[in-house]
Scaffold this motif. Structure first.
Motif, PDB file in Angstrom:
ATOM      1  N   UNK A 193      26.035 -22.462 -11.183  1.00 31.47           N
ATOM      2  CA  UNK A 193      26.623 -22.964 -12.434  1.00 31.47           C
ATOM      3  C   UNK A 193      25.515 -23.345 -13.409  1.00 31.47           C
ATOM      4  N   UNK A 194      24.429 -23.895 -12.898  1.00 29.33           N
ATOM      5  CA  UNK A 194      23.310 -24.246 -13.783  1.00 29.33           C
ATOM      6  C   UNK A 194      22.719 -23.031 -14.496  1.00 29.33           C
ATOM      7  N   UNK A 195      22.789 -21.836 -13.868  1.00 31.65           N
ATOM      8  CA  UNK A 195      22.238 -20.650 -14.533  1.00 31.65           C
ATOM      9  C   UNK A 195      23.082 -20.225 -15.729  1.00 31.65           C
ATOM     10  N   UNK A 196      24.314 -20.738 -15.794  1.00 33.99           N
ATOM     11  CA  UNK A 196      25.223 -20.316 -16.855  1.00 33.99           C
ATOM     12  C   UNK A 196      26.042 -19.092 -16.482  1.00 33.99           C
ATOM     13  N   UNK A 197      25.856 -18.572 -15.263  1.00 28.61           N
ATOM     14  CA  UNK A 197      26.591 -17.372 -14.839  1.00 28.61           C
ATOM     15  C   UNK A 197      27.965 -17.699 -14.272  1.00 28.61           C
ATOM     16  N   UNK A 198      28.248 -18.978 -14.059  1.00 25.06           N
ATOM     17  CA  UNK A 198      29.550 -19.378 -13.528  1.00 25.06           C
ATOM     18  C   UNK A 198      29.928 -20.726 -14.126  1.00 25.06           C
ATOM     19  N   UNK A 199      31.226 -20.913 -14.343  1.00 25.60           N
ATOM     20  CA  UNK A 199      31.717 -22.212 -14.806  1.00 25.60           C
ATOM     21  C   UNK A 199      32.506 -22.936 -13.719  1.00 25.60           C
ATOM     22  N   UNK A 200      32.971 -22.177 -12.739  1.00 31.54           N
ATOM     23  CA  UNK A 200      33.719 -22.778 -11.633  1.00 31.54           C
ATOM     24  C   UNK A 200      33.188 -22.214 -10.318  1.00 31.54           C
TER      25      UNK A 200
END
Lengths: 361, 386
Positions: A101-108
């Motif tokens: 999630x920190x990479x911005x590739x996932x929100x959940x």
């Protein structure tokens, strides 16, 4: 501080199985499915709403290579999902999901883990975790090694058998309010101390119950977390560190990696209301409290902790879930969760959770 | 793709062989890790975190061996993470390590994957007992042979395609001093005449069982800029998983593999993979998986992957060289095999692949798969910063 992570991420749902001594009529898929459906139905979401899935388990409990592959059947991985697995406690799966999630590739993210310890002889199975050249051939079992550590702690004046018994009594009585726990009652300490030693200086009450169980957590970022939960448990910081493996090269009366992870996670920056510590043995709770600098005012292991239910590979994730649940319910503002892996607290993870973003202090 | 760019500044591999009896487990891993650090011109102290991958722990008989290996990998006092996603694990491990950099959590990460298969018998370790699997197959070859048969029927490929792939990969391996199998006398006929193991797979169309480890040092953009040797820049990376079996699943060309490749190409700005990719290191443990993956990964239209093989397109001098290192068919420490693909792709765009270098390679892909063709990991790397 880059290691803290710059995106706001929260635990928005937690579910766990009833932890039992022996789950005879359910396989791993049947164990995890109700838990996975539990977290999703709580939030009213389906697998398609999950951007990343990560699990934790070990083949050595299942007794089969690639055991996690079958467990994927419990997820509903169709259409194909973005997914990963750690051969470790689910707390490290949660860490990997938090990073994703920190990479911005996932929100959940959906995180789950499970372990059925009952089919084999757990204390012997865990001896396979040791240095294969010098230690494992001697088959020192997990209770014997914990006893060595307890002895070192007693000799160093870190704790006493009375304090250890008090930890056992408090943990199992706290579990009376936890319907998922396995051991939920305890005799008085003076009664326990009359019992024979199991592996000196440990008595039966100092040891965790052999447990089968599973847990799942859903993480979400920022506004998605606010949509999904009324009061998300925000991950203020999370860090994990390892000590050396060999018991001969580390001081067993301290937990250096817990102290370091706690410092990195900023445990001491503000008061802690609740701590869920993954201490399978009573003396280890004392060690961990010291390593994290937790004072008398901290409510430690209100769930009963690993002394009340210790599903291998899930007990660490359960600690994060229990700490988050206290925040989500409004009973706590700042909580510390801890997970451990390896012999005598070799590897440790510390997660600080708060009821509000921005440090929670 | 992530907040921070990722550069591969160090690659280290062991010599692969059937039995590395000269080294312990830590010795094997340190050989790869030290080679990677030397390549990166960094020391153990420069590393912020270690990410370890391997396939089933039963192969060496050590449960969660990364705990034991923490000392040998310089991980004491650092974060140490262990990944296990079946055969794709080497690739997944690299991607998890990359995510630590992409997220801005760590600046320099050592990632390493290994298998020391001589400690056990991998074929039977991959043959799960009842009740985990039907008692019909022996080893991974027995599991995958029916999928290959289905591909041959569907695509009407001539039956010698697998032989061509095996011959190519084993000949490529002669240019890779680290490869396990060096068979200078191999010919089309020697492959054809080798023992039929799992029809249509012959002995010489099957991967070996190897000991070995592969490591990479991944850094942030500043680390890539500061490196004295050319870095490989990560252009995109993805993982996909799907269940082992259910009615209607295409096990020949799984949706997860297609989705994974499409995700990587989207991130990397690759519109036409056949045109835009200069070299590919693809996970081909059994010869026929080269044409099958050519289709699954979008390099060839459905049913025509075998034509790429027949035309020589995947040879060293073809328009899409596949597995110039010799591939999994020439070296197969299972847990490391995926990372070797990722690392060899990086070596190609760094211009550091030695005798098996593809001249002018600027964009390369590394690919891994595992389980029952259900776990996929893939990345694209380039010589230029994205």
């Amino acid at each position: 501080m880059p290691h803290i992570g710059s995106r706001e991420v929260a635990v928005v749902a937690f579910a766990q199985s009833d932890h039992v001594r022996r789950l005879e009529h359910q396989n791993e898929v049947e164990l995890v499915m109700p838990v996975l459906h539990g977290v999703k139905s709580t939030l009213g979401i389906t697998q398609e709403d999950i951007d990343f899935t990560c699990s934790g388990s070990t083949d050595y409990l299942a007794g089969a290579a690639f055991s996690f592959v079958q467990a994927l059947d419990g997820v509903g991985a169709w259409p194909p999902i973005t997914e990963s697995h750690v051969e470790a406690d689910g707390a490290w799966a949660l860490y990997e999901a938090w990073v994703k999630i920190q990479t911005g590739q996932a929100d959940t993210a959906l995180v789950y883990s499970y372990g059925k310890s009952s089919p084999g002889s757990l204390r012997d199975v865990l001896s396979r975790q040791l240095d294969p050249y010098h230690q494992a051939p001697l088959w020192p079992d997990s209770i014997a090694l914990a006893a060595l550590q307890a002895r070192a702690c007693l000799d160093a004046g870190v704790t006493t058998v009375e304090e250890m018994a008090a930890v056992a009594v408090r943990s199992r009585r706290s579990a009376a309010t936890n319907p998922h726990a396995l051991l939920r009652v305890s005799e008085e300490a003076d009664v326990l101390l009359k019992e024979p030693e199991l592996a000196a200086p440990l008595r039966r009450h100092d040891c965790p119950p052999i447990t089968d169980g599973a847990a799942a957590i859903v993480l979400a970022a920022g506004d998605r977390a606010r949509e999904l939960a009324e009061r998300p448990a925000w991950i203020d910081a999370i860090d994990h560190r390892t000590d050396a493996h060999s018991m001969g090269v580390r001081d067993l009366t301290v937990s250096g990696s817990t102290r370091l992870a706690g410092e990195k996670a900023g445990v001491g920056r503000a008061p802690v209301d609740v701590a869920e510590l993954h201490a399978p043995f009573t003396h280890q709770e004392v060690l961990l409290r010291r390593a994290l600098g937790l004072g008398e005012g901290v409510d430690v292991n209100p769930s009963g902790g690993a002394l009340a239910a210790n599903p291998m590979m899930a007990a660490g994730l359960v600690r994060i879930g229990e700490a988050a649940a206290r925040i989500m319910a409004g009973g706590a503002q700042r909580a510390v969760a801890h997970a451990t892996s390896g012999p005598c607290l070799q590897q440790n993870l510390v997660c600080v959770l708060t009821g509000s973003t921005g440090g929670g202090a | 793709m992530g907040k921070e760019r990722v550069a591969v500044v160090g690659v280290g591999q062991t010599k692969y062989s059937a039995t590395r009896g000269d080294v312990s487990l830590p010795g094997l891993l340190r050989e790869a890790a030290r080679n990677a650090l030397a390549d990166a011109e960094l020391t153990w102290a420069d590393i912020d975190a270690v990410v370890v991958g391997k396939a089933p722990d039963f192969f060496e008989g050590v449960m969660m061996p990364e705990l034991y290996l923490a000392d040998a990998l310089g991980a004491v006092g650092k974060p140490l993470l262990r990944v296990h996603t079946a055969g794709s694990v080497g690739g997944s491990t690299a991607l998890v390590a990359a995510s630590l950099v992409q997220a801005g959590i760590h600046r320099r990460v050592l990632t390493i994957a290994f298998e020391k298969q001589s400690e056990s018998e991998a074929m039977w370790a991959l043959t799960l007992p009842i009740p985990f699997q039907m008692p019909l197959v022996a080893g991974a070859g027995g599991y995958f042979a029916p999928h290959i048969r289905a591909y041959m029927r569907r695509s009407e490929a001539p039956d010698y395609i697998g032989i061509l792939v095996a011959l190519k990969d084993r000949q490529n391996a002669l240019k890779n001093p680290l490869a396990h199998l060096h068979e200078p006398d191999i010919t089309f006929d020697s492959v054809k005449d080798s023992l039929m193991l799992w029809d249509p797979l012959r002995y010489s169309e099957t991967c070996p069982s190897s000991d070995g480890a592969c490591a990479m040092v991944l850094t942030d953009e500043a680390g890539g800029d500061a490196a004295s040797k050319p870095p490989a820049w990560m252009l995109g990376g993805a993982m996909r998983s799907e269940p082992t079996m259910f009615a209607g699943r295409d096990q020949v060309s799984p949706a997860g593999g297609r989705d994974c490749a499409a995700d990587v190409y989207r991130q990397a700005g690759i519109d036409d993979p056949r045109r835009d990719v200069d070299v590919a290191e693809i996970y081909v443990p059994f010869s026929w998986y080269e044409p099958m993956w050519m289709e699954n990964l979008g390099f060839a239209p459905e049913g025509t992957g075998w034509k790429m093989v027949e035309e020589g397109a995947t040879q060293m001098d073809g328009d899409l060289p596949v597995n110039p290192s010799g591939g999994v068919l020439s070296s197969n420490p299972i847990g490391a095999s995926g990372m070797i693909r990722f690392a060899e792709a990086a070596l190609q765009v760094r211009g550091m692949a030695g005798e098996h270098q593809i001249d002018g390679a600027r964009v390369a892909v590394g690919h891994a798969y595992g389980g029952g063709s259900q776990f996929f990991a893939m990345w694209a790397v380039g010589s230029s910063k994205p």
